[in-house]
Every structure is written in structure tokens, then in C-alpha cells.
Design an enzyme around this catalytic site. Structure first.
Site, mmCIF file in Angstrom:
data_model
loop_
_atom_site.group_PDB
_atom_site.id
_atom_site.type_symbol
_atom_site.label_atom_id
_atom_site.label_comp_id
_atom_site.label_asym_id
_atom_site.label_seq_id
_atom_site.Cartn_x
_atom_site.Cartn_y
_atom_site.Cartn_z
ATOM 1 N N SER A 1 8.790 45.746 14.170
ATOM 2 C CA SER A 1 8.373 46.802 13.503
ATOM 3 C C SER A 1 8.794 47.814 12.926
ATOM 4 O O SER A 1 10.225 47.327 12.574
ATOM 5 C CB SER A 1 7.610 48.225 14.921
ATOM 6 N N ASP B 1 14.705 67.419 17.579
ATOM 7 C CA ASP B 1 16.779 67.842 17.898
ATOM 8 C C ASP B 1 16.323 68.996 17.852
ATOM 9 O O ASP B 1 14.941 69.561 17.737
ATOM 10 C CB ASP B 1 17.140 67.097 16.783
#
Length: 304
Positions: A18, A112
Site C-alpha cells: 500500500s 499533531d
């Protein structure tokens, strides 16, 4: 250190792969992205993922990229989604928009901190507070496949590796169906982590995240921020090549191929590549492990 090259042993085992891409910011980057997508598409990846910026900064571009993949390729795109700086209702709207676009796979991440790596994460007062909450929210909206992150050397904010595995267990209990690791360069790190995860009763696939080193200095700097170690032997291989891009690319291909072949030797059947929107190195590694392009139906007809 990893085992030596043994390429002849891999002919009969075709690994699943992937790829991760990021949404382009400019017209030039858009061209580069779609050239990479078209180059890698014939390798028939299990899925491809498209990243999502902190605070939803790339929300529209991520959605547009994923939607185009659904409409114009045979790929199965997975959209990254975070819960930073957004209410639950806003995130749920994004989830529903992906469902309406034909997307059935989401990579769920906390994201984040809005202030960037190294600053304190503060959840939105009306938002999903952590990834496990987001996973549960996604599963409430639709029957999505949900991939989450895993950290063989622990998340930088985690108190310990065991605490980080506790967090992974919560994500799995909330409905996660797969995990992809942060990149690593020492395969023993991954296998030790896998042993600990399995011992905790976590049985979902844990795909190793592989990063072909396009630029050693940049990769090393990013590794320090994300808590991934950079072995001295790896630094030694790139030493003195700062101004020699051509040789650096050859070394990068050799290093990545060595890592991937060793993973396959040791029983790994699914690999996830962080492409950085550059196909050549990833394509070469896939070729070395036995992945060859498959003709599309249109190409097969044309060849007759």
C-alpha cells in the site's frame, strides 16, 4: 543489522503493498503526484492513503485528491482524518462527505498539535479528544474500514512503550481494523514491538511503514521529531553524499531493498510505503520483491 540480500528466495511470494501520498499545494506538485499515482497504480496496491494536515489545513485538498482517485483510477483510496481543532459535528460532516464520495476506508489519527510538533496537544472542547474517540465516531457514521497508527519506538508523547500499546488497544477496542507503523530502519525494532502487541491480545494487522530515504538529512531530522531512531550504520551509508544526489539515490534503493527483503524473509506479507509523492524508488523496490505491473482491462483488450 538486517540479514544480507537473498533476492532469489522471493519469487514465489508476492507481498501486498500500500502507498501513502500527500495532497499537492501547487500545480507543479499536482503534476508530480498524479505522475506517481499513475506509475504505481499498475502494481495493484491493497489501498492508497492520502494525508491530512494539522488542524485540517489540507482538508479540501485531501478530499479533492481522494475523490479524484475514486473517479479516475482503480485504486482504493483511504482518507486520513484527524480530530485537531474541530468539533465532533465538523469531523462527522467530513466523514459523511467521504462516504458520499465513495470512500470506505479512513486512516484515523489524533493529529499533531495545532502549534506543531513539540507543542502541547489541546483537544477541541467540543471535539474528539483522542484517536479512540475518533475511531468510534467514524464507525457510528458508516461501516468504514478504519486504519490507525502504531509506534514501534513509542509515540513521542507517550510515557512508555507499554502506555503507548495501551493506547493502541483502546483504538482497536473502538473499532480499528488495521494499524500502520511509524517508519523504522532496524527490523528487530518492529518484530520486538509485534511480539509485545500480540502479547496484549491485539490481533489486527500491523503493517510496517517503510520510507525510502530520498534525502537522508531531512529524514533524520524528521525521525528525531517523531521518536524514530536512526542507526549509526545507516548514517554511515549516506556519509559524504550530501552533494551527490545520484549516488544517494542508488544507496537509498539498496538500503530500502535490503530492509524490505529482510522483512519478507521473516514472514511479513503486507508493506506500507511512505512515497513522498515520488514513485521511482518505491517502484524499484516493489520490482525487486516480485511485484510487476498488471494490465488493465483496457490494455488487455488493446493487446489482443
Amino acid at each position: 543489522m538486517m540479514n544480507a540480500f537473498r533476492p532469489s528466495r522471493h519469487g514465489s511470494r508476492r507481498p501486498k503493498v500500500s502507498f501513502e501520498f500527500f495532497p499537492p499545494k501547487t500545480a507543479e506538485m499536482e503534476t508530480a503526484l498524479w505522475e506517481s499515482v499513475r506509475r504505481l497504480e499498475p502494481l495493484v496496491p491493497s489501498f492508497v492513503s492520502v494525508t491530512y494536515g494539522a488542524g485540517g489545513s489540507t482538508r479540501e485538498r485531501t478530499h479533492a485528491t481522494v475523490k479524484r482517485m475514486v473517479e479516475e483510477t482503480a485504486l482504493k483510496p483511504a482518507a486520513h482524518l484527524t480530530c485537531v481543532s474541530a468539533t465532533c459535528d465538523e469531523v462527522d460532516d467530513v466523514i459523511r462527505s467521504y462516504w458520499e464520495a465513495g470512500v470506505r476506508h479512513i486512516v484515523a489519527l489524533r493529529g499533531d498539535p495545532a502549534g506543531g510538533l513539540g507543542t502541547v496537544y489541546e483537544p477541541h472542547p467540543q471535539g474528539y479528544h483522542q484517536t479512540s474517540d475518533l475511531v468510534a465516531g467514524i464507525r457510528r457514521v458508516g461501516d468504514f474500514e478504519v486504519t490507525v497508527s502504531a509506534y514501534p519506538e513509542k509515540h513521542p508523547e507517550a510515557a512508555s512503550l507499554d502506555a503507548d500499546i495501551d493506547a493502541l488497544k483502546k483504538k482497536v477496542d473502538a473499532g480499528a481494523t488495521r494499524a500502520i507503523t511509524q517508519f523504522f530502519f532496524d527490523n528487530d525494532v518492529y518484530f520486538r514491538y509485534l511480539d509485545k502487541v500480540r502479547a496484549r491480545g491485539i490481533d489486527i494487522p500491523i503493517l510496517p511503514g517503510i520510507v525510502p530515504v530520498q534525502n537522508f538529512k531531512q529524514t533524520a531530522n524528521f525521525a528525531r521529531k517523531t521518536g524514530a531512531s536512526v542507526p549509526q550504520w545507516l548514517a554511515d551509508r549516506f556519509e559524504g553524499l550530501e552533494e551527490d544526489a545520484a549516488t544517494r539515490r542508488l544507496v537509498a534503493a539498496a538500503v530500502c531493498a535490503e530492509q524490505v527483503l529482510d522483512l519478507i524473509d521473516r514472514g511479513v506479507s503486507d508493506l506500507h510505503f511512505y512515497t513522498m509523492n515520488k514513485a521511482d524508488l518505491v517502484y524499484a523496490i516493489c520490482h525487486l520483491v516480485g511485484l510487476k505491473p498488471e494490465k488493465t482491462a483496457a490494455q488487455a483488450v488493446a493487446a489482443e
